[in-house]
Design an enzyme around this catalytic site. Structure first.
Site, PDB file in Angstrom:
ATOM      1  N   HIS A  62     -47.102 -12.877   7.419  1.00  0.00           N
ATOM      2  CA  HIS A  62     -45.947 -13.772   7.397  1.00  0.00           C
ATOM      3  C   HIS A  62     -45.672 -14.325   6.000  1.00  0.00           C
ATOM      4  CE1 HIS A  62     -46.844 -14.112  11.892  1.00  0.00           C
ATOM      5  NE2 HIS A  62     -45.723 -13.420  11.754  1.00  0.00           N
ATOM      6  N   ASP A 156     -38.515  -7.862  10.168  1.00  0.00           N
ATOM      7  CA  ASP A 156     -39.858  -8.116  10.691  1.00  0.00           C
ATOM      8  C   ASP A 156     -39.987  -7.358  12.007  1.00  0.00           C
ATOM      9  OD1 ASP A 156     -42.267  -9.094  11.529  1.00  0.00           O
ATOM     10  OD2 ASP A 156     -41.681 -11.203  11.547  1.00  0.00           O
ATOM     11  N   SER A 157     -40.111  -6.046  11.907  1.00  0.00           N
ATOM     12  CA  SER A 157     -40.038  -5.178  13.081  1.00  0.00           C
ATOM     13  C   SER A 157     -41.409  -4.765  13.596  1.00  0.00           C
ATOM     14  CB  SER A 157     -39.248  -3.914  12.727  1.00  0.00           C
ATOM     15  OG  SER A 157     -39.942  -3.170  11.744  1.00  0.00           O
ATOM     16  N   THR A 158     -41.398  -4.252  14.825  1.00  0.00           N
ATOM     17  CA  THR A 158     -42.574  -3.582  15.345  1.00  0.00           C
ATOM     18  C   THR A 158     -42.630  -2.186  14.727  1.00  0.00           C
ATOM     19  OG1 THR A 158     -41.329  -2.749  17.235  1.00  0.00           O
ATOM     20  CG2 THR A 158     -42.457  -4.859  17.505  1.00  0.00           C
ATOM     21  N   GLU A 159     -43.554  -1.368  15.187  1.00  0.00           N
ATOM     22  CA  GLU A 159     -43.671  -0.009  14.659  1.00  0.00           C
ATOM     23  C   GLU A 159     -42.436   0.813  15.020  1.00  0.00           C
ATOM     24  OE1 GLU A 159     -47.656   1.799  14.935  1.00  0.00           O
ATOM     25  OE2 GLU A 159     -48.314  -0.102  15.786  1.00  0.00           O
ATOM     26  N   PRO A 163     -37.866   0.170  20.882  1.00  0.00           N
ATOM     27  CA  PRO A 163     -36.703  -0.636  20.491  1.00  0.00           C
ATOM     28  C   PRO A 163     -36.537  -0.812  18.991  1.00  0.00           C
ATOM     29  CG  PRO A 163     -38.442  -2.011  21.445  1.00  0.00           C
ATOM     30  CD  PRO A 163     -38.833  -0.597  21.690  1.00  0.00           C
TER      31      PRO A 163
END
Length: 277
Positions: A62, A156-159, A163
């Site tokens: 973060h 700030d995404s997931t892998e 989605p």
């Protein structure tokens, strides 16, 4: 009986931790959301079985996705986070006094609510801060509706599966360029230099074709695949390598420092090679 959780990070590699209990489990409209308590790292958030954050090491990610860009821009006033429903990036953004509005565009409201309950130290600024605007919306759609609106945009995404696939495509990055102010900056998490080299190369090339300034930097995050994590920053004007470290204010951080700001761009040779045509 001992309980262990294993995330299969590649077909041949994974990370495993001893857990004491499952605190929360639900199938949201978007994905499977689980929160478990681990012996080593405290509470851990899982989305579709992938580790998103933990009590013990969340500050690294973060701080590094936020402060490098915010200290590169001379006067960031309006900032957008796409994804980041845990609230950690928002928490770090509002440490900057110049920021008048921090907007969270998270597609899954279930993540926001679960993190408010189980990760209050991460989601601490998602409620009650007049400078924060929490929107449960599609971040890609919001980007395309926000021409010239933001000084800094953070992805700030997931892998890059499920989605989050659209958050790694060139058309999305062009949309970000259009949504930024004339001297705007974007930053995105871009996965592991050990396991996602093709993705890093592609993202860097795409951003370089759109933005005048594009840089890759890294940080050490124990629970992310390989522990070595990359971020790509792209700017219309300002170069993070030209920032005067002596003018960076103390922001009550645990990982990021003024001295670290420039050093994270000194890449190992095999990582630096990913930025070359």
């Amino acid at each position: 009986m001992e309980l262990w959780y294993t995330e299969k990070q590649t077909e041949n590699f994974g990370i495993t931790m001893k857990i004491t209990e499952t605190l929360h489990s639900e199938k949201t409209e978007i994905q499977q959301l689980d929160i478990v308590h681990t012996k080593q790292l405290g509470r851990m958030l899982l989305l579709d079985g992938m580790v998103m954050t933990t009590d013990q090491d969340e500050f690294v990610y973060h701080e590094m996705i936020t402060h490098v860009a915010l200290n590169t821009h001379p006067n960031p006033k309006k900032v957008l986070v796409v994804g980041g429903g845990d609230g950690g990036a928002i928490r770090e953004i509002v440490k900057h006094s110049s920021v008048e509005k921090a907007v969270l565009a998270e597609i899954d409201g279930g993540v926001i609510e679960a993190c408010k309950k189980y990760f209050p130290q991460i989601a601490s600024e998602l409620s009650g801060n007049p400078r924060v605007d929490v929107k449960v919306i599609d971040g890609i759609k919001h980007i395309h509706e926000s021409k010239g609106e933001y000084d800094v945009i953070m992805v700030d995404s997931t892998e890059p599966i499920g989605p989050a696939v659209g958050l790694f495509e060139k058309g999305f990055y062009q949309g970000i360029y259009d949504a930024l102010s004339p001297d705007g900056i974007m930053v995105a998490q871009t996965e592991s230099p050990w396991f996602n080299r093709d993705l890093i190369k592609r993202v860097f090339k795409d951003l370089k074709s759109i933005f005048p300034v594009t840089r890759l930097y890294t940080a050490s995050i124990p629970t992310y695949p390989s522990g070595l994590w990359s971020f790509t920053i792209a700017s219309k004007q300002h170069d993070p390598l030209e920032v005067d470290a002596s003018k960076i204010k103390d922001l009550d951080t645990k990982y990021y420092t003024p001295e670290l700001h420039r050093s994270v761009f000194n890449l190992p040779k095999f990582v630096a090679e990913l930025t070359r045509d």
